[in-house]
Design an enzyme around this catalytic site. Structure first.
Site, PDB file in Angstrom:
ATOM      1  N   ASN A   6       0.844  -1.208   0.046  1.00 31.68           N
ATOM      2  CA  ASN A   6      -0.009  -0.010   0.225  1.00 31.68           C
ATOM      3  C   ASN A   6       0.775   1.323   0.140  1.00 31.68           C
ATOM      4  O   ASN A   6       1.284   1.802   0.954  1.00 31.68           O
ATOM      5  CB  ASN A   6      -0.973   0.021   1.272  1.00 31.68           C
ATOM      6  N   TRP A   7       0.994   1.781  -1.282  1.00 23.45           N
ATOM      7  CA  TRP A   7       1.771   2.825  -1.300  1.00 23.45           C
ATOM      8  C   TRP A   7       1.481   4.270  -0.747  1.00 23.45           C
ATOM      9  O   TRP A   7       1.930   5.369  -0.731  1.00 23.45           O
ATOM     10  CB  TRP A   7       2.254   3.195  -3.005  1.00 23.45           C
ATOM     11  N   LYS A   8       0.015   4.114  -0.315  1.00 24.66           N
ATOM     12  CA  LYS A   8      -0.754   5.417  -0.141  1.00 24.66           C
ATOM     13  C   LYS A   8      -0.559   6.726  -0.904  1.00 24.66           C
ATOM     14  O   LYS A   8      -0.316   6.572  -2.270  1.00 24.66           O
ATOM     15  CB  LYS A   8      -0.365   5.829   1.427  1.00 24.66           C
ATOM     16  N   HIS A  91      -9.991   1.039   4.784  1.00 34.96           N
ATOM     17  CA  HIS A  91      -8.529   1.308   5.434  1.00 34.96           C
ATOM     18  C   HIS A  91      -8.914   2.111   6.544  1.00 34.96           C
ATOM     19  O   HIS A  91      -9.764   3.001   6.514  1.00 34.96           O
ATOM     20  CB  HIS A  91      -7.422   1.729   4.495  1.00 34.96           C
ATOM     21  N   GLU A  93      -7.573   4.678   7.408  1.00 38.88           N
ATOM     22  CA  GLU A  93      -7.313   6.033   7.229  1.00 38.88           C
ATOM     23  C   GLU A  93      -8.377   6.738   6.513  1.00 38.88           C
ATOM     24  O   GLU A  93      -8.986   7.946   6.628  1.00 38.88           O
ATOM     25  CB  GLU A  93      -6.065   6.506   6.295  1.00 38.88           C
ATOM     26  N   GLU A 159      -5.718  -4.959  10.457  1.00 38.95           N
ATOM     27  CA  GLU A 159      -4.490  -3.720  10.830  1.00 38.95           C
ATOM     28  C   GLU A 159      -4.832  -2.880  11.952  1.00 38.95           C
ATOM     29  O   GLU A 159      -5.700  -2.158  12.124  1.00 38.95           O
ATOM     30  CB  GLU A 159      -4.689  -2.932   9.515  1.00 38.95           C
ATOM     31  N   GLY A 165       2.006   2.655  11.082  1.00 38.58           N
ATOM     32  CA  GLY A 165       3.078   3.550  11.041  1.00 38.58           C
ATOM     33  C   GLY A 165       3.669   4.067  12.063  1.00 38.58           C
ATOM     34  O   GLY A 165       4.188   4.794  12.401  1.00 38.58           O
ATOM     35  N   SER A 201       2.866  -1.601  10.358  1.00 43.21           N
ATOM     36  CA  SER A 201       4.461  -1.701  10.703  1.00 43.21           C
ATOM     37  C   SER A 201       5.099  -2.958  10.478  1.00 43.21           C
ATOM     38  O   SER A 201       6.060  -3.245  11.046  1.00 43.21           O
ATOM     39  CB  SER A 201       4.495  -1.263  12.121  1.00 43.21           C
TER      40      SER A 201
HETATM   41  P1  PGA Z   1       2.462   0.591   7.714  1.00 45.30           P
HETATM   42  O1  PGA Z   1       1.033   0.953   6.907  1.00 45.30           O
HETATM   43  O2  PGA Z   1       3.158  -0.550   7.112  1.00 45.30           O
HETATM   44  O3  PGA Z   1       3.235   1.668   7.347  1.00 45.30           O
HETATM   45  O4  PGA Z   1       2.014   0.628   9.063  1.00 45.30           O
HETATM   46  C1  PGA Z   1       0.277  -0.401   6.751  1.00 45.30           C
HETATM   47  C2  PGA Z   1      -1.095  -0.040   6.057  1.00 45.30           C
HETATM   48  O5  PGA Z   1      -1.572   1.377   6.455  1.00 45.30           O
HETATM   49  O6  PGA Z   1      -1.840  -0.459   5.332  1.00 45.30           O
END
Ligand code: PGA
Length: 244
Positions: A6-8, A91, A93, A159, A165, A201
């Site tokens: 997931n490159w966001k 997700h 976010e 998640e 993060g 993470s």
């Molecule tokens: P992260 O993000 O590996 O940077 O914690 C994972 C995600 O949000 O899918």
């Protein structure tokens, strides 16, 4: 095993070209599926760059309708047309910053499935829910209200919000317990086994530990998927795990 990157909202055109150039030199295994989720505007570019590799591209989100007056949105139909195999939905976010509800995520997942895209539906508790021993209940509610009842393929990504993060991950027992729980809850209405990815993470230092949990069917990687060397090190760890 699936590795989802997931490159966001990261990596620009030149960075994607460099990443792909390096990635294409890799020896890919038939037993590991890989899908990269770039910003939607680069899906077409990435799909073309990775054309002769077994690496899939995917969308980071989709709308539940296939066309209409939804400024700024992207349909599952268009994702499919651009070559997407998977889409990440729900997700944390999106749930937190864009107020996506379970019922909204369910409708988007149905649209993905109707357009032959496999949804990766994200669930996960907050730090307070974990601390107050409400994590299992919270995730159960998310599953029951955001997963469509379908015979078609779908995945769930566990998640924990407090892990995304932050560099912190749940311990092995906590991951095992939650993955077992998710599989049981999903089985209760889908009547079949589904794949559950761990995300939050994941990096080159903890990938072995995450894979050793036993009921982890893949990983959803954010930050550590942005550097091709780290991404390939994670890939190698997954291949080694499968062959061990
Ligand atoms: P992260 O993000 O590996 O940077 O914690 C994972 C995600 O949000 O899918």
């Amino acid at each position: 095993m699936l590795i989802a990157a997931n490159w966001k909202m990261n990596l620009n055109k030149n960075e994607i070209k460099l990443f792909s150039k390096f990635l294409k030199k890799n020896n890919f295994s038939n037993h590991v599926k890989t899908c990269i989720f770039p910003q939607s505007i680069y899906i077409d570019l990435l799909a073309k760059l990775l054309n002769n590799t077994p690496v899939y591209v995917g969308g980071q989100n989709c709308h539940h309708d296939i066309s209409g007056p939804f400024t700024g949105e992207i349909s599952a139909f268009s994702l499919k047309e651009m070559g997407c195999e998977y889409v990440i939905l729900g997700h944390s976010e999106r749930r937190q910053l864009f107020n996506e509800s379970n019922s909204y995520i369910k409708k988007c997942s149905e649209s993905a499935i109707n357009n032959s895209i496999i949804p990766i539906i994200c669930v996960g508790e907050s730090y307070d829910d974990r601390k107050n021993k409400n994590a299992l209940n919270f995730v159960k509610e998310q599953i029951l209200n955001s997963i469509p009842s379908t015979e078609k393929n779908l995945c769930i990504a566990y998640e924990p919000i407090w892990s995304i993060g932050t560099g912190e991950i749940p311990d092995k027992d906590e991951i095992f317990e939650m993955h077992e729980h998710i599989k049981e809850v999903a089985y209760s209405f889908l009547k079949r086994n589904i794949k559950v990815l761990y995300g939050g993470s994941v990096n080159i230092h903890n990938i072995k530990e995450v894979l050793s949990v036993g009921n982890v069917d893949g990983v959803l990687v954010g930050g550590a998927s942005l550097k091709v060397k780290d991404f390939l090190a994670i890939y190698e760890a997954v291949v080694k795990h499968i062959n061990s």
